[in-house]
Design a protein around this motif. Sequence first.
Motif, mmCIF file in Angstrom:
data_model
loop_
_atom_site.group_PDB
_atom_site.id
_atom_site.type_symbol
_atom_site.label_atom_id
_atom_site.label_comp_id
_atom_site.label_asym_id
_atom_site.label_seq_id
_atom_site.Cartn_x
_atom_site.Cartn_y
_atom_site.Cartn_z
ATOM 1 N N ARG A 105 38.284 35.759 40.694
ATOM 2 C CA ARG A 105 38.187 37.045 40.013
ATOM 3 C C ARG A 105 38.959 37.036 38.686
ATOM 4 N N ASN A 106 40.183 36.518 38.736
ATOM 5 C CA ASN A 106 40.986 36.490 37.515
ATOM 6 C C ASN A 106 40.448 35.492 36.497
ATOM 7 N N THR A 107 39.872 34.412 36.987
ATOM 8 C CA THR A 107 39.253 33.459 36.057
ATOM 9 C C THR A 107 38.108 34.146 35.323
ATOM 10 N N GLY A 108 37.284 34.880 36.062
ATOM 11 C CA GLY A 108 36.161 35.588 35.447
ATOM 12 C C GLY A 108 36.648 36.502 34.334
ATOM 13 N N ARG A 109 37.713 37.220 34.614
ATOM 14 C CA ARG A 109 38.240 38.175 33.649
ATOM 15 C C ARG A 109 38.685 37.467 32.367
ATOM 16 N N ILE A 110 39.305 36.304 32.551
ATOM 17 C CA ILE A 110 39.918 35.630 31.398
ATOM 18 C C ILE A 110 38.899 34.881 30.529
#
Length: 311
Positions: A168-173
């Motif tokens: 999820r955080n990878t997607g955001r970044i």
Amino acid sequence: MTELSQTALLHELEPVVAKNLDRHLSMAKEWFPHEYVPWSEGRTFDGPLGGEAWSEGDSTLPEVARTALIVNLLTEDNLPSYHHQIASLFGPDGAWGTWVGRWTAEEGRHGTAIRDYLTVTRAVDPVALERARMVHMTAGYSNSHDSSMLRSLAYVSFQELATRISHRNTGRITGDPVCEALLSRVAADENLHMVFYRNLLGAALEVAPDQTMRAIAEVLEDFQMPGVGIEGFTRKSVTIALAGIYDLRQHRDDVVAPVLRQWDVFNVAGLGAEGEAARDRIAAHLDGLEQAASRFEEKRDARAAKLAARA
Ligand SMILES: [Fe+2]
Ligand SMILES: [Fe+2]
């Protein structure tokens, strides 16, 4: 208290597996990797088809997002190793067997989707990626839990949630809404996987509280992400932590603590001396994580301030 054998535990938990398998199948949404990939952005590569080789300038993603995507993908790629570990522990029969097959197929979908996205958008060097996959899969994967069902269940309960947060955080970044949508979709699957394993271990806490408490303590004390065998993993995981994709604070507050809370670990009744001792170790581990997470945050803040001052 006498210990339950692996076979006895498998037998005791079989109805819980069946129930949670049904739950999983009713909640999991069918989705298709090809729908999440912007195919029209693709161009033929060099090699037999005579297209254009990948070059650094092709990628529009931030460096750290690429690093995280590669780690996440290689982790999904190593699936046959995890499948082997889980399948040999749980066996091919009944609800256990159905679950392992289903879970493996879902994880396989994750690898397919992420690789297609990375290749079509030229987000990472496809040659380096394939070489890394060969090295990583040749090495395979094993952890210290593969002889114990309870430890394996405890491990995947934490690990699936960790993977969810990391995707999820990878997607955001990435800053790319297409990639973010894909990784959110993957993260939703990981969440269901976590719930399945967490419910199972929750049932194990009722069947064999002392044994299960010890398994949780042992798993937490040497927890490592499944990508640990990837070349340069230490350096990559520092990068990933500094970017806030997966760090000690998230590990403690968003993974370990909520799962322990769901199991109501600190209120489980009827523990023997061994279970009590294990629970003390879990509490001590949480305290240690708290200190380490705070130290990490201070260092990261100091580093950010230094970088800001230089700029
Ligand atoms: Fe996955
Ligand atoms: Fe998963």
